[in-house]
Design a protein around this motif. Structure first.
Motif, PDB file in Angstrom:
ATOM      1  N   GLY A   1       0.837  -1.187   0.000  1.00  0.00           N
ATOM      2  CA  GLY A   1       0.000   0.000   0.000  1.00  0.00           C
ATOM      3  C   GLY A   1       0.872   1.236   0.000  1.00  0.00           C
ATOM      4  N   THR A   2       0.669   2.110  -0.987  1.00  0.00           N
ATOM      5  CA  THR A   2       1.480   3.325  -1.081  1.00  0.00           C
ATOM      6  C   THR A   2       0.625   4.573  -0.933  1.00  0.00           C
ATOM      7  OG1 THR A   2       1.339   3.321  -3.491  1.00  0.00           O
ATOM      8  CG2 THR A   2       3.273   2.252  -2.501  1.00  0.00           C
ATOM      9  N   GLY A   3      -0.368   4.493  -0.074  1.00  0.00           N
ATOM     10  CA  GLY A   3      -1.126   5.691   0.286  1.00  0.00           C
ATOM     11  C   GLY A   3      -0.304   6.506   1.268  1.00  0.00           C
ATOM     12  N   TYR A   4      -0.941   7.420   1.952  1.00  0.00           N
ATOM     13  CA  TYR A   4      -0.229   8.300   2.872  1.00  0.00           C
ATOM     14  C   TYR A   4       0.539   7.510   3.928  1.00  0.00           C
ATOM     15  CZ  TYR A   4       0.846  12.023   6.097  1.00  0.00           C
ATOM     16  OH  TYR A   4       1.523  12.889   6.899  1.00  0.00           O
ATOM     17  N   VAL A   5      -0.125   6.573   4.591  1.00  0.00           N
ATOM     18  CA  VAL A   5       0.501   5.824   5.680  1.00  0.00           C
ATOM     19  C   VAL A   5       1.638   4.946   5.162  1.00  0.00           C
ATOM     20  CG1 VAL A   5       0.124   4.033   7.430  1.00  0.00           C
ATOM     21  CG2 VAL A   5      -1.542   5.873   7.142  1.00  0.00           C
TER      22      VAL A   5
ATOM     23  N   GLU B   1      11.810  -9.418   6.019  1.00  0.00           N
ATOM     24  CA  GLU B   1      11.782  -9.758   7.442  1.00  0.00           C
ATOM     25  C   GLU B   1      10.512  -9.224   8.090  1.00  0.00           C
ATOM     26  OE1 GLU B   1      15.835  -9.116   9.290  1.00  0.00           O
ATOM     27  OE2 GLU B   1      16.097  -8.225   7.292  1.00  0.00           O
ATOM     28  N   VAL B   2      10.034  -8.100   7.567  1.00  0.00           N
ATOM     29  CA  VAL B   2       8.806  -7.478   8.055  1.00  0.00           C
ATOM     30  C   VAL B   2       7.935  -7.163   6.849  1.00  0.00           C
ATOM     31  CG1 VAL B   2       7.806  -5.492   9.260  1.00  0.00           C
ATOM     32  CG2 VAL B   2       9.993  -6.430  10.031  1.00  0.00           C
ATOM     33  N   ILE B   3       6.665  -7.529   6.938  1.00  0.00           N
ATOM     34  CA  ILE B   3       5.688  -7.198   5.898  1.00  0.00           C
ATOM     35  C   ILE B   3       4.611  -6.358   6.569  1.00  0.00           C
ATOM     36  CG2 ILE B   3       4.037  -8.083   4.223  1.00  0.00           C
ATOM     37  CD1 ILE B   3       5.803 -10.713   4.316  1.00  0.00           C
ATOM     38  N   LEU B   4       4.485  -5.143   6.101  1.00  0.00           N
ATOM     39  CA  LEU B   4       3.580  -4.192   6.720  1.00  0.00           C
ATOM     40  C   LEU B   4       2.405  -3.929   5.773  1.00  0.00           C
ATOM     41  CD1 LEU B   4       4.778  -1.170   8.682  1.00  0.00           C
ATOM     42  CD2 LEU B   4       2.921  -0.860   7.079  1.00  0.00           C
ATOM     43  N   PHE B   5       1.185  -4.198   6.244  1.00  0.00           N
ATOM     44  CA  PHE B   5      -0.022  -3.931   5.465  1.00  0.00           C
ATOM     45  C   PHE B   5      -0.492  -2.512   5.763  1.00  0.00           C
ATOM     46  CE2 PHE B   5      -0.137  -8.550   6.184  1.00  0.00           C
ATOM     47  CZ  PHE B   5      -0.247  -9.005   4.878  1.00  0.00           C
ATOM     48  N   ALA B   6      -0.518  -1.668   4.743  1.00  0.00           N
ATOM     49  CA  ALA B   6      -0.964  -0.281   4.899  1.00  0.00           C
ATOM     50  C   ALA B   6      -1.968   0.034   3.786  1.00  0.00           C
ATOM     51  CB  ALA B   6       0.222   0.668   4.859  1.00  0.00           C
TER      52      ALA B   6
ATOM     53  N   ASN C   1     -14.313  -1.778   5.733  1.00  0.00           N
ATOM     54  CA  ASN C   1     -14.273  -2.704   4.599  1.00  0.00           C
ATOM     55  C   ASN C   1     -12.870  -3.316   4.582  1.00  0.00           C
ATOM     56  OD1 ASN C   1     -14.016  -3.991   2.145  1.00  0.00           O
ATOM     57  ND2 ASN C   1     -14.833  -2.303   0.933  1.00  0.00           N
ATOM     58  N   LEU C   2     -12.772  -4.560   4.962  1.00  0.00           N
ATOM     59  CA  LEU C   2     -11.471  -5.224   5.099  1.00  0.00           C
ATOM     60  C   LEU C   2     -11.062  -5.996   3.845  1.00  0.00           C
ATOM     61  CD1 LEU C   2     -11.973  -6.540   8.744  1.00  0.00           C
ATOM     62  CD2 LEU C   2     -10.832  -4.443   7.991  1.00  0.00           C
ATOM     63  N   SER C   3     -11.808  -5.867   2.770  1.00  0.00           N
ATOM     64  CA  SER C   3     -11.528  -6.666   1.579  1.00  0.00           C
ATOM     65  C   SER C   3     -10.138  -6.394   0.993  1.00  0.00           C
ATOM     66  CB  SER C   3     -12.602  -6.455   0.515  1.00  0.00           C
ATOM     67  OG  SER C   3     -12.624  -5.107   0.079  1.00  0.00           O
ATOM     68  N   TYR C   4      -9.695  -5.136   0.998  1.00  0.00           N
ATOM     69  CA  TYR C   4      -8.355  -4.824   0.464  1.00  0.00           C
ATOM     70  C   TYR C   4      -7.268  -5.470   1.327  1.00  0.00           C
ATOM     71  CZ  TYR C   4     -10.982  -1.241  -2.059  1.00  0.00           C
ATOM     72  OH  TYR C   4     -11.890  -0.576  -2.831  1.00  0.00           O
ATOM     73  N   LEU C   5      -7.460  -5.435   2.618  1.00  0.00           N
ATOM     74  CA  LEU C   5      -6.508  -6.053   3.539  1.00  0.00           C
ATOM     75  C   LEU C   5      -6.453  -7.558   3.332  1.00  0.00           C
ATOM     76  CD1 LEU C   5      -4.557  -5.931   5.942  1.00  0.00           C
ATOM     77  CD2 LEU C   5      -6.572  -6.036   7.441  1.00  0.00           C
ATOM     78  N   PHE C   6      -7.600  -8.194   3.230  1.00  0.00           N
ATOM     79  CA  PHE C   6      -7.640  -9.644   3.042  1.00  0.00           C
ATOM     80  C   PHE C   6      -7.085 -10.045   1.677  1.00  0.00           C
ATOM     81  CE2 PHE C   6     -11.365  -9.698   6.220  1.00  0.00           C
ATOM     82  CZ  PHE C   6     -10.482  -9.708   7.279  1.00  0.00           C
ATOM     83  N   ASP C   7      -7.325  -9.228   0.652  1.00  0.00           N
ATOM     84  CA  ASP C   7      -6.735  -9.505  -0.662  1.00  0.00           C
ATOM     85  C   ASP C   7      -5.212  -9.437  -0.586  1.00  0.00           C
ATOM     86  OD1 ASP C   7      -9.205  -9.866  -1.862  1.00  0.00           O
ATOM     87  OD2 ASP C   7      -9.262  -7.864  -2.771  1.00  0.00           O
ATOM     88  N   ALA C   8      -4.699  -8.414   0.101  1.00  0.00           N
ATOM     89  CA  ALA C   8      -3.243  -8.276   0.252  1.00  0.00           C
ATOM     90  C   ALA C   8      -2.674  -9.457   1.035  1.00  0.00           C
ATOM     91  CB  ALA C   8      -2.906  -6.958   0.944  1.00  0.00           C
TER      92      ALA C   8
ATOM     93  N   VAL D   1       7.670 -11.150  10.108  1.00  0.00           N
ATOM     94  CA  VAL D   1       6.761 -10.433  10.995  1.00  0.00           C
ATOM     95  C   VAL D   1       5.714  -9.761  10.114  1.00  0.00           C
ATOM     96  CG1 VAL D   1       6.530  -8.572  12.686  1.00  0.00           C
ATOM     97  CG2 VAL D   1       8.562 -10.039  12.703  1.00  0.00           C
ATOM     98  N   LEU D   2       4.440 -10.052  10.353  1.00  0.00           N
ATOM     99  CA  LEU D   2       3.348  -9.417   9.618  1.00  0.00           C
ATOM    100  C   LEU D   2       2.749  -8.339  10.509  1.00  0.00           C
ATOM    101  CD1 LEU D   2       1.536 -12.565   8.185  1.00  0.00           C
ATOM    102  CD2 LEU D   2       3.315 -11.183   7.100  1.00  0.00           C
ATOM    103  N   VAL D   3       2.629  -7.142   9.970  1.00  0.00           N
ATOM    104  CA  VAL D   3       2.124  -6.010  10.740  1.00  0.00           C
ATOM    105  C   VAL D   3       0.950  -5.394   9.995  1.00  0.00           C
ATOM    106  CG1 VAL D   3       2.674  -3.747  11.703  1.00  0.00           C
ATOM    107  CG2 VAL D   3       4.433  -5.524  11.612  1.00  0.00           C
ATOM    108  N   THR D   4      -0.162  -5.230  10.692  1.00  0.00           N
ATOM    109  CA  THR D   4      -1.315  -4.547  10.114  1.00  0.00           C
ATOM    110  C   THR D   4      -1.283  -3.103  10.580  1.00  0.00           C
ATOM    111  OG1 THR D   4      -2.582  -6.594  10.130  1.00  0.00           O
ATOM    112  CG2 THR D   4      -3.828  -4.546   9.921  1.00  0.00           C
TER     113      THR D   4
END
Length: 188
Positions: A61-65, A132-137, A149-156, A169-172
């Motif tokens: 995810g390359t939005g603001y966060v 080593e770290v995968i960050l979902f943003a 709506n968690l569909s984008y997160l679950f797709d990722a 390490v998975l980070v939401t």
């Protein structure tokens, strides 16, 4: 139990919820999350001139966060790969174009790109092998009922699960309701 590292007055509790350090005879105690401890360790390592270790971080995810986090982690000395499904957005980022204004970010992006410490791609498989770290943003917009709506997160998470073949390490980082991480792990 508590695993501690002591070195030149720096103490970091690896499995606790806080970090303590002393500098110029002042004790500092900061409550932090696991991910924050990882990056705080990196920052404190620089402050105390320790041998710096860098991590391979993938941000989905390359939005603001996601983008500001990626640039920040790259500035701390980590190797960052930012992934997005929008090829046009990735092409612009590759050229150093920020999709929003944040003071100092464009310059920081250009500097980190010159150093090679941040890259952008639409192909998660090409960057996840050493992560080593995968960050979902990713976005979690509100539905008509006000729920996330968690569909984008679950797709990722599903895409990560298809290509990840090692421990990481998975980070939401996305804003999510309680219990979402268990559901993310089911995909990853």
């Amino acid at each position: 139990h508590l695993n501690l590292i002591e070195r030149d007055k720096l103490v970091i509790g690896k499995s606790c919820e806080s970090v303590c350090f002393r500098r110029r005879n002042k004790f500092m105690h900061v409550s932090v999350s696991l991910l924050e401890r990882i990056f705080l360790h990196s920052l404190l390592t620089k402050m105390f001139n320790f041998v710096k270790s860098s991590m391979k971080i993938v941000i989905i995810g390359t939005g603001y966060v996601g983008l500001t986090s990626g640039i920040g982690y790259a500035k701390l000395g980590h190797r960052v790969a930012c992934v997005d499904i929008d090829p046009e957005k990735i092409a612009k980022l590759d050229l150093g174009h920020m999709p929003f204004f944040e003071v100092g970010m464009t310059e920081a992006l250009h500097h980190e790109q010159e150093l090679g410490s941040i890259v952008f791609t639409t192909d998660i498989a090409s960057v996840i092998s050493e992560a080593e770290v995968i960050l979902f943003a990713v976005g979690t917009p509100a539905t008509s009922t006000g729920e996330a709506n968690l569909s984008y997160l679950f797709d990722a998470a599903r895409h990560v699960g298809q290509v990840l073949d090692h421990e990481a390490v998975l980070v939401t980082k996305s804003t999510v309701p309680v219990g979402t991480n268990r559901r993310v792990l089911a995909f990853a």
